[in-house]
Enzyme design. Structure first.
Site, PDB file in Angstrom:
ATOM      1  N   THR A  65      88.833  89.670 -59.632  1.00 23.81           N
ATOM      2  CA  THR A  65      89.754  88.802 -58.882  1.00 23.81           C
ATOM      3  C   THR A  65      91.161  89.382 -58.978  1.00 23.81           C
ATOM      4  OG1 THR A  65      88.441  86.860 -59.451  1.00 23.81           O
ATOM      5  CG2 THR A  65      90.670  86.465 -58.628  1.00 23.81           C
ATOM      6  N   LYS A  76      89.332  84.091 -52.403  1.00 18.49           N
ATOM      7  CA  LYS A  76      89.051  83.820 -53.826  1.00 18.49           C
ATOM      8  C   LYS A  76      90.223  83.067 -54.479  1.00 18.49           C
ATOM      9  CE  LYS A  76      87.418  84.088 -57.989  1.00 18.49           C
ATOM     10  NZ  LYS A  76      86.500  83.026 -58.411  1.00 18.49           N
ATOM     11  N   LYS A  96      96.201  83.495 -64.423  1.00 23.50           N
ATOM     12  CA  LYS A  96      96.475  84.671 -63.565  1.00 23.50           C
ATOM     13  C   LYS A  96      96.201  84.343 -62.098  1.00 23.50           C
ATOM     14  CE  LYS A  96      92.978  87.250 -63.143  1.00 23.50           C
ATOM     15  NZ  LYS A  96      91.798  87.384 -62.299  1.00 23.50           N
TER      16      LYS A  96
HETATM   17  N1  LIG Z   1      84.527  84.339 -66.232  1.00 22.92           N
HETATM   18  C1  LIG Z   1      84.424  83.746 -65.040  1.00 22.92           C
HETATM   19  O1  LIG Z   1      83.947  82.595 -64.922  1.00 22.92           O
HETATM   20  C2  LIG Z   1      84.845  84.440 -63.797  1.00 22.92           C
HETATM   21  C3  LIG Z   1      85.733  85.497 -63.798  1.00 22.92           C
HETATM   22  N2  LIG Z   1      86.115  86.072 -62.604  1.00 22.92           N
HETATM   23  C4  LIG Z   1      87.025  87.198 -62.566  1.00 22.92           C
HETATM   24  O2  LIG Z   1      86.265  88.348 -62.920  1.00 22.92           O
HETATM   25  C5  LIG Z   1      87.061  89.263 -63.672  1.00 22.92           C
HETATM   26  C6  LIG Z   1      86.423  89.509 -65.032  1.00 22.92           C
HETATM   27  O3  LIG Z   1      86.303  88.267 -65.674  1.00 22.92           O
HETATM   28  P1  LIG Z   1      85.538  88.113 -67.066  1.00 22.92           P
HETATM   29  O4  LIG Z   1      84.341  88.954 -67.105  1.00 22.92           O
HETATM   30  O5  LIG Z   1      85.441  86.656 -67.282  1.00 22.92           O
HETATM   31  O6  LIG Z   1      86.649  88.691 -68.037  1.00 22.92           O
HETATM   32  P2  LIG Z   1      86.559  89.336 -69.477  1.00 22.92           P
HETATM   33  O7  LIG Z   1      87.901  89.143 -70.053  1.00 22.92           O
HETATM   34  O8  LIG Z   1      85.365  88.843 -70.207  1.00 22.92           O
HETATM   35  O9  LIG Z   1      86.314  90.888 -69.172  1.00 22.92           O
HETATM   36  C7  LIG Z   1      87.336  91.684 -68.664  1.00 22.92           C
HETATM   37  C8  LIG Z   1      86.854  93.108 -68.509  1.00 22.92           C
HETATM   38  O10 LIG Z   1      87.971  93.922 -68.106  1.00 22.92           O
HETATM   39  C9  LIG Z   1      88.110  95.004 -69.026  1.00 22.92           C
HETATM   40  N3  LIG Z   1      89.502  95.412 -69.147  1.00 22.92           N
HETATM   41  C10 LIG Z   1      90.578  94.632 -69.379  1.00 22.92           C
HETATM   42  N4  LIG Z   1      91.711  95.372 -69.391  1.00 22.92           N
HETATM   43  C11 LIG Z   1      91.329  96.649 -69.167  1.00 22.92           C
HETATM   44  C12 LIG Z   1      92.038  97.873 -69.053  1.00 22.92           C
HETATM   45  N5  LIG Z   1      93.379  97.937 -69.142  1.00 22.92           N
HETATM   46  N6  LIG Z   1      91.329  98.995 -68.818  1.00 22.92           N
HETATM   47  C13 LIG Z   1      89.982  98.938 -68.709  1.00 22.92           C
HETATM   48  N7  LIG Z   1      89.243  97.820 -68.798  1.00 22.92           N
HETATM   49  C14 LIG Z   1      89.926  96.680 -69.017  1.00 22.92           C
HETATM   50  C15 LIG Z   1      87.550  94.466 -70.323  1.00 22.92           C
HETATM   51  O11 LIG Z   1      87.262  95.542 -71.201  1.00 22.92           O
HETATM   52  P3  LIG Z   1      87.149  95.319 -72.790  1.00 22.92           P
HETATM   53  O12 LIG Z   1      85.770  94.809 -73.025  1.00 22.92           O
HETATM   54  O13 LIG Z   1      87.411  96.643 -73.368  1.00 22.92           O
HETATM   55  O14 LIG Z   1      88.206  94.308 -73.153  1.00 22.92           O
HETATM   56  C16 LIG Z   1      86.332  93.729 -69.808  1.00 22.92           C
HETATM   57  O15 LIG Z   1      85.295  94.614 -69.479  1.00 22.92           O
HETATM   58  C17 LIG Z   1      88.457  88.642 -63.730  1.00 22.92           C
HETATM   59  O16 LIG Z   1      89.212  89.163 -62.665  1.00 22.92           O
HETATM   60  C18 LIG Z   1      88.192  87.150 -63.531  1.00 22.92           C
HETATM   61  O17 LIG Z   1      89.303  86.486 -63.000  1.00 22.92           O
HETATM   62  C19 LIG Z   1      85.580  85.684 -61.398  1.00 22.92           C
HETATM   63  C20 LIG Z   1      84.685  84.662 -61.359  1.00 22.92           C
HETATM   64  C21 LIG Z   1      84.290  83.926 -62.523  1.00 22.92           C
HETATM   65  O1  LIG Z   2      87.023  82.777 -61.093  1.00 26.67           O
HETATM   66  C1  LIG Z   2      86.302  81.994 -61.706  1.00 26.67           C
HETATM   67  C2  LIG Z   2      85.547  80.981 -60.992  1.00 26.67           C
HETATM   68  C3  LIG Z   2      84.721  80.131 -61.889  1.00 26.67           C
HETATM   69  C4  LIG Z   2      83.806  79.278 -61.036  1.00 26.67           C
HETATM   70  O2  LIG Z   2      83.712  79.478 -59.816  1.00 26.67           O
HETATM   71  O3  LIG Z   2      83.147  78.411 -61.645  1.00 26.67           O
END
Ligand SMILES: NC(=O)C1=CN([C@@H]2O[C@H](COP(=O)(O)OP(=O)(O)OC[C@H]3O[C@@H](n4cnc5c(N)ncnc54)[C@H](OP(=O)(O)O)[C@@H]3O)[C@@H](O)[C@H]2O)C=CC1
Ligand SMILES: O=CCCC(=O)O
Length: 341
Positions: free
Chosen positions: A142, A217, A285
């Site tokens: 996102t 989104k 964010k």
């Molecule tokens: N969780 C949710 O319900 C949802 C999340 N999202 C979106 O999806 C995305 C991921 O979310 P989510 O999986 O929850 O987040 P997490 O915080 O669990 O994971 C983030 C990922 O990004 C990596 N990362 C962060 N900073 C860096 C960097 N500088 N360089 C390389 N890798 C990096 C992390 O690596 P490392 O493991 O090394 O920290 C990890 O793999 C976000 O944009 C979020 O807004 C969308 C829908 C639903």
């Molecule tokens: O970006 C996160 C969305 C979480 C949700 O749709 O439940």
């Protein structure tokens, strides 16, 4: 040859025990069904290797479902240990995004925020260094439209194609292969990866030019973030006036404002427990990015602005990595400080 790799992986998967989320058989049948149904009657079939960058809360189950469906998946994550569960499911590993992209036909990226998405795509050792004509890059993080366009520019300068595809749906839908993809960008790449999107999700929208997926989104998530604040206020007020907040959750679940989010999170919020599905820092964010989007078209979104302040307060209370439902703690703190005055 790619198809053969697919079949081998599927046979190996059949030998492994079933785990959480969709069954391997169901996932494999989704690949087969999506591959044979096609788009516009032309027939779409995904053949080739799939890369996956970013194995956090969302990326890990998404990549895992691709592996369980029989895809040939290569992974990378900044913190390497998070690759281990995927490697034990049969994934391959490459030490940089560039090496994943150069060894795969299509690479997905699921990263925290605009900065990390841009860094992994465009930075030193980033995916763009491994891309070439014929390859595809699909960013499912996102981010805001400007970041997505910047990534598109860099990816397409290599001759590769680009699709933005942020997802609606959280940890559980990611595990169950029930995400909603909001895609925009290269339409032929969209059609090419449709069988893969159908393994990870229950529906997909193609929205035209890059930026539209990101905007959709952010609009969805700004509604969600404000809803959570309003729900939190209701829970606290019900308690203050002597009602049982669990009964409020039940009443809401039966009426016109019923939402899976309230039924899912309400009971644990009442117990002040916030097991992380969607980290609060990511919700904040998204509100920040939605406010900037609204500003860019002079649209007033005062409810979102107020909600954003509460998420910022919650972050300052050390709740950034808790679930976003922990925003209720910011309201409790405000109530306490106004009582002291
Ligand atoms: N969780 C949710 O319900 C949802 C999340 N999202 C979106 O999806 C995305 C991921 O979310 P989510 O999986 O929850 O987040 P997490 O915080 O669990 O994971 C983030 C990922 O990004 C990596 N990362 C962060 N900073 C860096 C960097 N500088 N360089 C390389 N890798 C990096 C992390 O690596 P490392 O493991 O090394 O920290 C990890 O793999 C976000 O944009 C979020 O807004 C969308 C829908 C639903
Ligand atoms: O970006 C996160 C969305 C979480 C949700 O749709 O439940």
């Amino acid at each position: 040859m790619a198809a053969a790799a697919f079949l081998c992986a599927r046979a190996a998967a059949a030998l492994r025990p079933p785990s959480r989320g969709l069954s391997r058989r169901l996932l494999a049948s989704r690949v087969a069904a999506a591959s044979s149904s096609g788009e516009g009657g032309g027939g779409v079939e995904f053949q080739g290797k799939v890369g996956f960058l970013g194995l956090g809360i969302m990326g890990a189950p998404m990549a895992s479902n691709l592996i369980k469906a029989g895809c040939d998946v290569t992974v990378w994550n900044r913190t390497k240990s998070k690759c281990d569960p995927l490697l034990s499911l049969g994934a391959k590993y490459e030490p940089s995004p560039a090496e994943v992209a150069s060894s795969c036909d299509v690479t997905f990226a699921m990263l925290a925020d605009p900065q990390s998405a841009a860094e992994v795509a465009c930075g030193a050792g980033g995916a763009s260094e491994g891309l070439a004509p014929g390859k595809g890059y699909v960013d499912v993080s996102t981010v805001d439209g400007a970041t997505s366009k910047l990534i598109e520019e860099r990816i397409t300068s290599t001759g590769a194609s680009f699709l933005e595809a942020p997802v609606s749906g959280s940890k559980k839908p990611a595990e169950d292969g029930l995400l909603i993809f909001l895609t925009a960008g290269d339409e032929s790449l969209y059609k090419r990866v449709a069988p893969l999107l159908d393994v990870m999700g229950k529906s997909r929208f193609y929205l035209g030019d890059v930026g539209n997926g990101a905007a959709m989104k952010l609009v969805v998530n700004m509604v969600m973030g404000s809803m959570m604040v309003s729900f939190s206020e209701g829970l606290l007020l019900s308690e203050k006036v002597g009602l049982d907040p669990n009964t409020l959750v039940e009443v809401i679940s039966q009426g016109a404002i019923s939402a899976p989010m309230f039924s899912l999170k309400g009971p644990s919020m009442v117990k002040a427990a916030y097991p992380t599905a969607f980290p609060l820092k990511h919700q904040q964010k998204d509100l920040r990015l939605a406010l900037a989007l609204a500003e860019s078209v002079s649209q007033s979104i005062p409810t979102v602005a107020a909600a954003n302040e509460l998420y910022k307060t919650a972050k300052s209370l050390g709740l950034a990595d808790h679930d976003f439902s922990a925003v209720i703690e910011a309201l409790k703190t405000k109530a306490e400080s106004s009582q002291q005055q």
